[in-house]
Design a protein around this motif. Structure first.
Motif, PDB file in Angstrom:
ATOM      1  N   THR A  63       0.802  -1.216   0.000  1.00 13.85           N
ATOM      2  CA  THR A  63       0.000   0.000   0.000  1.00 13.85           C
ATOM      3  C   THR A  63       0.838   1.272   0.000  1.00 13.85           C
ATOM      4  O   THR A  63       0.298   2.371   0.124  1.00 13.85           O
ATOM      5  N   THR A  64       2.142   1.144  -0.155  1.00 15.89           N
ATOM      6  CA  THR A  64       3.012   2.319  -0.153  1.00 15.89           C
ATOM      7  C   THR A  64       2.897   3.064  -1.479  1.00 15.89           C
ATOM      8  O   THR A  64       2.425   2.530  -2.482  1.00 15.89           O
ATOM      9  N   SER A  65       3.365   4.311  -1.491  1.00 10.24           N
ATOM     10  CA  SER A  65       3.269   5.148  -2.691  1.00 10.24           C
ATOM     11  C   SER A  65       4.262   4.732  -3.767  1.00 10.24           C
ATOM     12  O   SER A  65       4.175   5.161  -4.913  1.00 10.24           O
ATOM     13  N   TRP A  66       5.232   3.895  -3.400  1.00 11.54           N
ATOM     14  CA  TRP A  66       6.231   3.405  -4.357  1.00 11.54           C
ATOM     15  C   TRP A  66       6.678   2.016  -3.894  1.00 11.54           C
ATOM     16  O   TRP A  66       6.411   1.611  -2.768  1.00 11.54           O
ATOM     17  N   ALA A  67       7.328   1.327  -4.767  1.00 15.86           N
ATOM     18  CA  ALA A  67       7.880   0.013  -4.420  1.00 15.86           C
ATOM     19  C   ALA A  67       9.062  -0.252  -5.342  1.00 15.86           C
ATOM     20  O   ALA A  67       9.040   0.116  -6.522  1.00 15.86           O
ATOM     21  N   PRO A  68      10.139  -0.847  -4.807  1.00 21.04           N
ATOM     22  CA  PRO A  68      11.293  -1.150  -5.660  1.00 21.04           C
ATOM     23  C   PRO A  68      10.932  -2.195  -6.715  1.00 21.04           C
ATOM     24  O   PRO A  68      10.108  -3.072  -6.479  1.00 21.04           O
ATOM     25  N   ARG A  69      11.565  -2.062  -7.850  1.00 17.84           N
ATOM     26  CA  ARG A  69      11.375  -3.009  -8.952  1.00 17.84           C
ATOM     27  C   ARG A  69      12.606  -3.910  -9.005  1.00 17.84           C
ATOM     28  O   ARG A  69      13.717  -3.437  -9.219  1.00 17.84           O
ATOM     29  N   PHE A  70      12.416  -5.182  -8.771  1.00 16.20           N
ATOM     30  CA  PHE A  70      13.525  -6.136  -8.733  1.00 16.20           C
ATOM     31  C   PHE A  70      13.642  -6.832 -10.093  1.00 16.20           C
ATOM     32  O   PHE A  70      12.723  -7.536 -10.518  1.00 16.20           O
ATOM     33  N   GLU A  71      14.755  -6.623 -10.732  1.00 12.77           N
ATOM     34  CA  GLU A  71      15.008  -7.260 -12.017  1.00 12.77           C
ATOM     35  C   GLU A  71      16.236  -8.148 -11.904  1.00 12.77           C
ATOM     36  O   GLU A  71      17.253  -7.751 -11.335  1.00 12.77           O
ATOM     37  N   HIS A  72      16.131  -9.367 -12.443  1.00 12.60           N
ATOM     38  CA  HIS A  72      17.224 -10.342 -12.366  1.00 12.60           C
ATOM     39  C   HIS A  72      17.107 -11.237 -13.587  1.00 12.60           C
ATOM     40  O   HIS A  72      15.989 -11.520 -14.059  1.00 12.60           O
ATOM     41  N   PRO A  73      18.243 -11.705 -14.128  1.00 13.41           N
ATOM     42  CA  PRO A  73      18.176 -12.577 -15.300  1.00 13.41           C
ATOM     43  C   PRO A  73      17.311 -13.815 -15.107  1.00 13.41           C
ATOM     44  O   PRO A  73      16.785 -14.370 -16.079  1.00 13.41           O
ATOM     45  N   SER A  74      17.152 -14.265 -13.869  1.00  8.79           N
ATOM     46  CA  SER A  74      16.351 -15.460 -13.611  1.00  8.79           C
ATOM     47  C   SER A  74      14.847 -15.172 -13.594  1.00  8.79           C
ATOM     48  O   SER A  74      14.038 -16.103 -13.530  1.00  8.79           O
ATOM     49  N   ILE A  75      14.453 -13.877 -13.647  1.00  4.81           N
ATOM     50  CA  ILE A  75      13.040 -13.504 -13.626  1.00  4.81           C
ATOM     51  C   ILE A  75      12.614 -13.086 -15.031  1.00  4.81           C
ATOM     52  O   ILE A  75      13.139 -12.112 -15.578  1.00  4.81           O
ATOM     53  N   PRO A  76      11.651 -13.770 -15.654  1.00  4.02           N
ATOM     54  CA  PRO A  76      11.166 -13.364 -16.980  1.00  4.02           C
ATOM     55  C   PRO A  76      10.625 -11.937 -16.935  1.00  4.02           C
ATOM     56  O   PRO A  76       9.958 -11.555 -15.959  1.00  4.02           O
ATOM     57  N   PRO A  77      10.890 -11.117 -17.960  1.00  9.61           N
ATOM     58  CA  PRO A  77      10.454  -9.715 -17.942  1.00  9.61           C
ATOM     59  C   PRO A  77       8.963  -9.543 -17.677  1.00  9.61           C
ATOM     60  O   PRO A  77       8.552  -8.614 -16.973  1.00  9.61           O
ATOM     61  N   GLU A  78       8.145 -10.449 -18.206  1.00  6.88           N
ATOM     62  CA  GLU A  78       6.699 -10.312 -18.030  1.00  6.88           C
ATOM     63  C   GLU A  78       6.253 -10.629 -16.602  1.00  6.88           C
ATOM     64  O   GLU A  78       5.098 -10.372 -16.226  1.00  6.88           O
ATOM     65  N   GLN A  79       7.152 -11.166 -15.790  1.00  3.10           N
ATOM     66  CA  GLN A  79       6.805 -11.517 -14.419  1.00  3.10           C
ATOM     67  C   GLN A  79       7.459 -10.604 -13.378  1.00  3.10           C
ATOM     68  O   GLN A  79       7.326 -10.828 -12.184  1.00  3.10           O
ATOM     69  N   VAL A  80       8.154  -9.576 -13.862  1.00  3.62           N
ATOM     70  CA  VAL A  80       8.896  -8.707 -12.944  1.00  3.62           C
ATOM     71  C   VAL A  80       7.971  -8.022 -11.942  1.00  3.62           C
ATOM     72  O   VAL A  80       8.277  -7.950 -10.743  1.00  3.62           O
ATOM     73  N   GLU A  81       6.835  -7.506 -12.394  1.00  3.22           N
ATOM     74  CA  GLU A  81       5.941  -6.788 -11.489  1.00  3.22           C
ATOM     75  C   GLU A  81       5.433  -7.697 -10.374  1.00  3.22           C
ATOM     76  O   GLU A  81       5.434  -7.330  -9.197  1.00  3.22           O
ATOM     77  N   VAL A  82       4.999  -8.892 -10.747  1.00  2.00           N
ATOM     78  CA  VAL A  82       4.481  -9.833  -9.743  1.00  2.00           C
ATOM     79  C   VAL A  82       5.585 -10.237  -8.778  1.00  2.00           C
ATOM     80  O   VAL A  82       5.393 -10.223  -7.552  1.00  2.00           O
ATOM     81  N   PHE A  83       6.754 -10.583  -9.338  1.00  2.00           N
ATOM     82  CA  PHE A  83       7.848 -11.020  -8.486  1.00  2.00           C
ATOM     83  C   PHE A  83       8.360  -9.882  -7.604  1.00  2.00           C
ATOM     84  O   PHE A  83       8.820 -10.130  -6.489  1.00  2.00           O
ATOM     85  N   SER A  84       8.308  -8.652  -8.087  1.00  3.64           N
ATOM     86  CA  SER A  84       8.788  -7.518  -7.289  1.00  3.64           C
ATOM     87  C   SER A  84       8.001  -7.386  -5.993  1.00  3.64           C
ATOM     88  O   SER A  84       8.570  -7.129  -4.924  1.00  3.64           O
ATOM     89  N   ALA A  85       6.676  -7.570  -6.076  1.00  8.52           N
ATOM     90  CA  ALA A  85       5.852  -7.499  -4.868  1.00  8.52           C
ATOM     91  C   ALA A  85       6.183  -8.650  -3.919  1.00  8.52           C
ATOM     92  O   ALA A  85       6.270  -8.463  -2.693  1.00  8.52           O
ATOM     93  N   ILE A  86       6.386  -9.837  -4.479  1.00  7.39           N
ATOM     94  CA  ILE A  86       6.724 -11.004  -3.658  1.00  7.39           C
ATOM     95  C   ILE A  86       8.081 -10.808  -2.985  1.00  7.39           C
ATOM     96  O   ILE A  86       8.263 -11.085  -1.795  1.00  7.39           O
TER      97      ILE A  86
END
Length: 319
Positions: free
Chosen positions: A252-275
């Motif tokens: 519920t914060t106004s921002w959240a870090p975006r976690f990108e890693h070669p092991s995470i498919p680009p289309e799943q970055v948003e979902v994985f970032s929250a996790i």
């Protein structure tokens, strides 16, 4: 001089370690990767091999004559850790002396489900040595990378900067309610690489738990450090999340870090970032990132980089 096999040699942390090992001019490096091997001439002191991690007999053939294996392979989609188990079986069959599984992070894993493969690898290694020691191994656990706090500026040669819940660039942070005094370990990628190089030459037996402690610090101390370096006259903007919201996956914060890693498919970055945000905050709160100091004690002459000097230099002159 020994022969060292680097598993997952195309990754950033692996490349940092490779550079330091090559600089010592002591060892022969066998670089295993799932990618196609280049047709260009290899770096002196290295041999690159495209490996099939599903074949224990083939891996055994490749690893024959190897003294130490350093694994950096990230297999978040393989909770059974099939690849690392195959490597362990092949290492034993090939007579490898030492093995370092793909750790390079936290001591505790319970809050981070994407690290299930690490937990299974730990279990398997303990089982292999249950009755007698068959394979010497250590779990390199440096905590969080201090380099994350220079984002978006890269402060390591190969490891890219990543966004983090404590954001030095924008002078803000996301915390779990009441977690200000919770502590975690931070270590530079450069220090990790140098400790690993020294561990290769260490003549004693490797400790099973291989904590690397650059500095253990609280969230409150980290934010105060960020304010001194980045905003002497203005406090960081702090937002908090409740444990119940995190458990429910509600960010519920106004921002959240975006976690990108070669092991995470680009289309799943948003979902994985929250996790990952929920997992990392919960892990810090649970003390999972607080490393022990086994390698500090075994290498007492090594001087670790301290966050004050590292971050002050990294942010000097930056807007």
């Amino acid at each position: 001089m020994v022969k060292i096999a680097i598993i997952g040699s195309s990754g950033g942390v692996a490349k940092e370690v490779i550079d330091v090992l090559l600089a010592t001019k002591k060892h022969e490096l066998l670089l295993l990767t799932r990618q196609d091997t280049p047709t260009t001439a290899p770096t002196p002191g290295t041999t690159k091999i495209q490996a099939d991690y599903t074949s224990v007999p083939r891996l055994t053939q490749i690893l024959t004559g190897v003294h130490t294996i350093l694994s950096f392979i990230a297999v978040t989609n393989d909770p059974e850790s099939t690849i690392q188990k195959n490597l362990i079986d092949a290492a034993i069959a090939a007579g490898v002396k030492r093995f370092a599984p793909s750790e390079w992070a936290s001591a505790g894993l319970e809050q981070m489900p994407w690290y299930a493969y690490k937990a299974e690898t730990r279990r398997y290694l303990a089982e292999v040595n249950r009755e007698k020691k068959i394979l010497e191994y250590t779990l390199f656990q440096p905590g969080l990378f201090l380099n994350a706090w220079t984002h978006p500026y890269q402060s390591a040669k190969h490891v890219p900067s990543i966004e983090f819940p404590i954001d030095f660039l924008n002078r803000r942070a996301i915390l779990i309610e009441g977690s200000e005094d919770h502590r975690f370990t931070i270590t530079t990628v450069q220090d990790i690489a140098h400790v690993v190089a020294r561990a290769i030459d260490f003549e004693g037996e490797w400790p099973v738990v291989g904590g690397i402690r650059g500095r253990t610090i609280s969230i409150e101390e980290t934010i105060a450090l960020g304010e001194r370096i980045r905003a002497p006259d203005a406090p960081f903007a702090i937002e908090t999340l409740s444990p119940s919201d995190l458990k429910a996956g509600k960010i519920t914060t106004s921002w959240a870090p975006r976690f990108e890693h070669p092991s995470i498919p680009p289309e799943q970055v948003e979902v994985f970032s929250a996790i990952i945000l929920a997992g990392v905050l919960s892990a810090i709160s649970a003390g999972d990132y607080e490393s022990s100091d086994e390698w500090n004690r075994l290498l007492p002459d090594y001087e670790f980089t301290q966050p004050e000097e590292f971050l002050a230099e990294a942010w000097r002159g930056k807007p």
